[in-house]
Design a protein around this motif. Structure first.
Motif, PDB file in Angstrom:
ATOM      1  N   UNK A 226      18.870 -67.438 -57.096  1.00 39.65           N
ATOM      2  CA  UNK A 226      18.763 -67.901 -55.367  1.00 39.65           C
ATOM      3  C   UNK A 226      19.575 -67.127 -54.742  1.00 39.65           C
ATOM      4  N   UNK A 227      20.101 -65.508 -55.850  1.00 42.84           N
ATOM      5  CA  UNK A 227      21.288 -64.976 -54.799  1.00 42.84           C
ATOM      6  C   UNK A 227      20.906 -63.151 -54.473  1.00 42.84           C
ATOM      7  N   UNK A 228      19.331 -63.551 -54.154  1.00 48.38           N
ATOM      8  CA  UNK A 228      18.816 -62.204 -53.734  1.00 48.38           C
ATOM      9  C   UNK A 228      19.461 -61.899 -52.223  1.00 48.38           C
ATOM     10  N   UNK A 229      19.360 -62.478 -51.188  1.00 47.85           N
ATOM     11  CA  UNK A 229      20.396 -62.538 -49.796  1.00 47.85           C
ATOM     12  C   UNK A 229      21.826 -62.207 -49.934  1.00 47.85           C
ATOM     13  N   UNK A 230      22.366 -62.012 -51.130  1.00 46.58           N
ATOM     14  CA  UNK A 230      23.457 -62.292 -50.624  1.00 46.58           C
ATOM     15  C   UNK A 230      24.719 -61.330 -51.857  1.00 46.58           C
ATOM     16  N   UNK A 231      25.647 -60.017 -50.507  1.00 52.14           N
ATOM     17  CA  UNK A 231      26.889 -59.222 -51.171  1.00 52.14           C
ATOM     18  C   UNK A 231      26.960 -59.440 -52.129  1.00 52.14           C
ATOM     19  N   UNK A 232      27.729 -58.442 -52.156  1.00 45.40           N
ATOM     20  CA  UNK A 232      28.431 -57.731 -53.531  1.00 45.40           C
ATOM     21  C   UNK A 232      28.865 -58.317 -54.414  1.00 45.40           C
ATOM     22  N   UNK A 233      29.258 -60.059 -53.984  1.00 42.30           N
ATOM     23  CA  UNK A 233      30.493 -61.223 -54.786  1.00 42.30           C
ATOM     24  C   UNK A 233      29.754 -61.300 -55.945  1.00 42.30           C
ATOM     25  N   UNK A 234      27.747 -61.754 -55.301  1.00 40.05           N
ATOM     26  CA  UNK A 234      27.464 -61.954 -57.012  1.00 40.05           C
ATOM     27  C   UNK A 234      27.677 -60.791 -57.972  1.00 40.05           C
ATOM     28  N   UNK A 235      28.235 -59.359 -58.103  1.00 38.49           N
ATOM     29  CA  UNK A 235      29.023 -59.265 -59.166  1.00 38.49           C
ATOM     30  C   UNK A 235      29.860 -59.957 -59.275  1.00 38.49           C
ATOM     31  N   UNK A 236      30.362 -60.483 -58.980  1.00 42.95           N
ATOM     32  CA  UNK A 236      31.323 -61.246 -59.777  1.00 42.95           C
ATOM     33  C   UNK A 236      31.229 -62.666 -60.567  1.00 42.95           C
ATOM     34  N   UNK A 262      27.879 -56.351 -63.973  1.00 41.50           N
ATOM     35  CA  UNK A 262      28.856 -55.752 -63.300  1.00 41.50           C
ATOM     36  C   UNK A 262      29.692 -55.079 -62.586  1.00 41.50           C
ATOM     37  N   UNK A 263      28.693 -53.590 -63.183  1.00 45.54           N
ATOM     38  CA  UNK A 263      29.021 -52.563 -62.449  1.00 45.54           C
ATOM     39  C   UNK A 263      27.878 -51.506 -62.407  1.00 45.54           C
ATOM     40  N   UNK A 264      27.401 -52.315 -61.854  1.00 47.78           N
ATOM     41  CA  UNK A 264      25.790 -51.093 -61.519  1.00 47.78           C
ATOM     42  C   UNK A 264      25.299 -49.883 -61.090  1.00 47.78           C
ATOM     43  N   UNK A 265      26.761 -49.915 -59.985  1.00 48.85           N
ATOM     44  CA  UNK A 265      26.401 -48.422 -59.539  1.00 48.85           C
ATOM     45  C   UNK A 265      28.494 -48.436 -59.361  1.00 48.85           C
ATOM     46  N   UNK A 266      28.604 -47.036 -58.490  1.00 51.41           N
ATOM     47  CA  UNK A 266      30.121 -47.329 -58.559  1.00 51.41           C
ATOM     48  C   UNK A 266      30.707 -47.268 -57.007  1.00 51.41           C
ATOM     49  N   UNK A 267      31.104 -48.458 -57.019  1.00 51.46           N
ATOM     50  CA  UNK A 267      31.608 -48.786 -55.517  1.00 51.46           C
ATOM     51  C   UNK A 267      32.893 -48.642 -55.676  1.00 51.46           C
ATOM     52  N   UNK A 294      35.876 -45.883 -67.888  1.00 49.80           N
ATOM     53  CA  UNK A 294      37.082 -45.953 -67.339  1.00 49.80           C
ATOM     54  C   UNK A 294      37.112 -45.153 -65.826  1.00 49.80           C
ATOM     55  N   UNK A 295      36.742 -44.195 -66.430  1.00 47.60           N
ATOM     56  CA  UNK A 295      36.463 -42.410 -65.517  1.00 47.60           C
ATOM     57  C   UNK A 295      36.640 -42.977 -64.332  1.00 47.60           C
ATOM     58  N   UNK A 296      35.245 -43.502 -64.090  1.00 43.21           N
ATOM     59  CA  UNK A 296      34.566 -43.733 -62.662  1.00 43.21           C
ATOM     60  C   UNK A 296      35.042 -44.849 -62.101  1.00 43.21           C
ATOM     61  N   UNK A 297      36.000 -45.517 -62.430  1.00 45.45           N
ATOM     62  CA  UNK A 297      36.985 -46.501 -62.018  1.00 45.45           C
ATOM     63  C   UNK A 297      37.966 -45.482 -61.829  1.00 45.45           C
ATOM     64  N   UNK A 298      38.781 -45.110 -62.141  1.00 46.69           N
ATOM     65  CA  UNK A 298      39.749 -43.900 -62.140  1.00 46.69           C
ATOM     66  C   UNK A 298      39.526 -43.222 -60.623  1.00 46.69           C
ATOM     67  N   UNK A 299      38.727 -42.474 -60.870  1.00 49.05           N
ATOM     68  CA  UNK A 299      38.098 -42.092 -59.437  1.00 49.05           C
ATOM     69  C   UNK A 299      38.315 -42.536 -59.109  1.00 49.05           C
TER      70      UNK A 299
END
Length: 460
Positions: A226-236, A262-267, A294-299
């Motif tokens: 049901x969540x296809x129209x929702x923004x990135x809160x679905x990641x949570x 959870x982390x499909x792309x770097x945002x 961790x490297x991507x998150x730290x950047x």
């Protein structure tokens, strides 16, 4: 200036009814966490660029992003609203004042203004949801619940958006510890709007706090279509599903969900970073190698060193910087936190009360200075709720304190903390295993054997 009525009967000052229709459409999308929330507002501003509430709403959306680089854009919307505010209603002027306070860093002042609107206008969906957002990020669960309780007399299924308000109330009840009411209202909200991610999330929180991990996975999985129209809160929501797997010791499945959902792309979104950082830390706590994640998150965190919009986000930026082995940037971030603590913003006070000690504890923990980490975490602990976030989200910091006490060989404190965790989360085999280790080190072999047996029984 003409007055029109919005979908809930509130007066809106506008030169063109198209502006009011766009406001209604945008608020409906906002309540549903839709991707097109901002886009729905644009036709209204095009039809009436001086519409006070449309400009306020655009400013609110900028501030909700939690990124200091967007504050100037919010200030621009504020200036447009202020320029036309003289002809607006008192409610609209109060919203202008709330936005002005928020832009100036007076988050607590903005909350007071939203709450002041609500007794006379309990159907003001934006004032109610933003007050709820504010109470959440200042750690006031009781006021989250009470704010809704004061307004819901004016809402029922005939009022547009009622289901979303019921779902938000469910989450407030969960954070206040009323799990039965939270689950009842959350499930009802999902019946009304199956795409209500916030209500879905409220019920997931109940299941997390009660150790119902398998039910939690099934709950989210059954609704995810049901969540296809929702923004990135679905990641949570995916974070919650991964956390349920972590709770049950299914660490390979949890890591796979991290990569897949959870982390499909770097945002650079602060909630996305918090989801990822807290989850990688939990995985490492149970011995899972997370590689270079961790490297991507730290950047991303390095881009936010002087941001300080929410101390909750700051703590997770610190986790990423420390875990990626970037001591220079981590120390620069800690110094920035201490400097911000001396500023005059609402979050500066939170930083003084808990945030700076928490950040120092995180850096000490990752550096292997467990004694200092314990001291700093203990200093932050009395006011930890003030950083905001949910109890489930803040639990990672409680885990750090308990592990630091064990690794610093502070056995009486470690025994007390792990005893506390096994009482609060008796279904968590990881907690029982660590409690057994503490008890063994403290010279209590029989008690240690009992704790190990509990851990083994849960794993089975």
């Amino acid at each position: 200036m003409p007055l029109f009525k919005d979908a809930r009967g509130l007066a809106v000052t506008a030169a063109d009814p198209a502006a009011v229709a766009a406001i209604d459409a945008s608020i409906a999308a906002f309540l549903a966490f839709r991707l097109d929330t901002g886009d729905r507002l644009k036709p209204g501003l095009a039809a009436d660029p001086a519409c006070v509430f449309a400009n306020v709403l655009r400013g609110y959306y900028m501030m909700l992003m939690g990124n200091r680089t967007l504050v100037p854009r919010a200030a621009k919307s504020l200036a447009a609203a202020q320029a036309a505010a003289a002809g607006a209603t008192r409610r609209e002027q109060d919203h202008v004042a709330a936005l002005a306070a928020w832009v100036a860093g007076d988050f607590a002042g903005a909350i007071r203004r939203w709450e002041a609107i609500l007794p006379e206008h309990p159907r003001d969906a934006i004032a109610l949801r933003l007050a709820n957002f504010g109470h959440f990020y200042l750690g006031d669960a009781e006021e989250m619940r009470a704010s809704f309780a004061r307004c819901l007399h004016a809402w029922d299924e005939r009022v547009p958006g009622y289901g979303f308000m019921l779902g938000a109330y469910a989450f407030a009840q969960e954070e206040a510890g009323d799990y039965a009411a939270a689950e009842r209202d959350g499930r009802r909200a999902v019946e009304i709007h199956p795409h209500d991610v916030w209500a879905t999330h409220a019920v997931a929180h109940v299941m997390e706090m009660q150790g119902r991990a398998d039910e939690g996975v099934a709950w989210i999985t059954g609704l995810e279509g049901n969540f296809g129209e929702c923004h990135n809160f679905t990641n949570h929501l995916w974070w919650h599903r991964a956390l349920f797997h972590w709770d049950r010791g299914r660490h390979d499945a949890a890591l796979a969900l991290y990569d897949r959902q959870v982390r499909t792309e770097s945002t650079d979104d602060s909630l996305d970073i918090a989801n990822a950082a807290s989850f990688l830390w939990r995985l490492e706590n149970v011995g899972v190698a997370v590689g270079g994640r961790w490297d991507e998150l730290a950047a991303r965190a390095a881009e936010r060193i002087d941001d300080h919009m929410l101390v909750f986000a700051d703590a997770h930026f610190a986790m990423a910087l420390a875990a990626a082995g970037k001591p220079g940037e981590a120390e620069r971030f800690a110094a920035s936190c201490r400097s911000f603590a001396a500023a005059g913003e609402t979050e500066s006070q939170v930083m003084r009360e808990a945030g700076a000690d928490l950040v120092d504890g995180i850096l000490a923990y990752r550096a292997g200075d467990y004694g200092r980490a314990v001291d700093r975490f203990l200093a932050a602990r009395p006011a930890l709720a003030r950083i905001g976030g949910s109890r489930a989200q803040r639990d990672v910091f409680q885990q750090m304190l308990a592990l630091a006490a064990l690794r610093a060989d502070r056995l009486p404190l470690a025994r007390a903390l792990w005893s506390e965790r096994t009482r609060l989360k008796p279904w968590c085999g990881w907690s029982w295993g660590n409690f057994a280790e503490v008890l063994s080190a403290a010279g209590e072999p029989d008690a240690a054997a009992g704790a190990r047996a509990r851990a083994a029984a849960i794993a089975a």
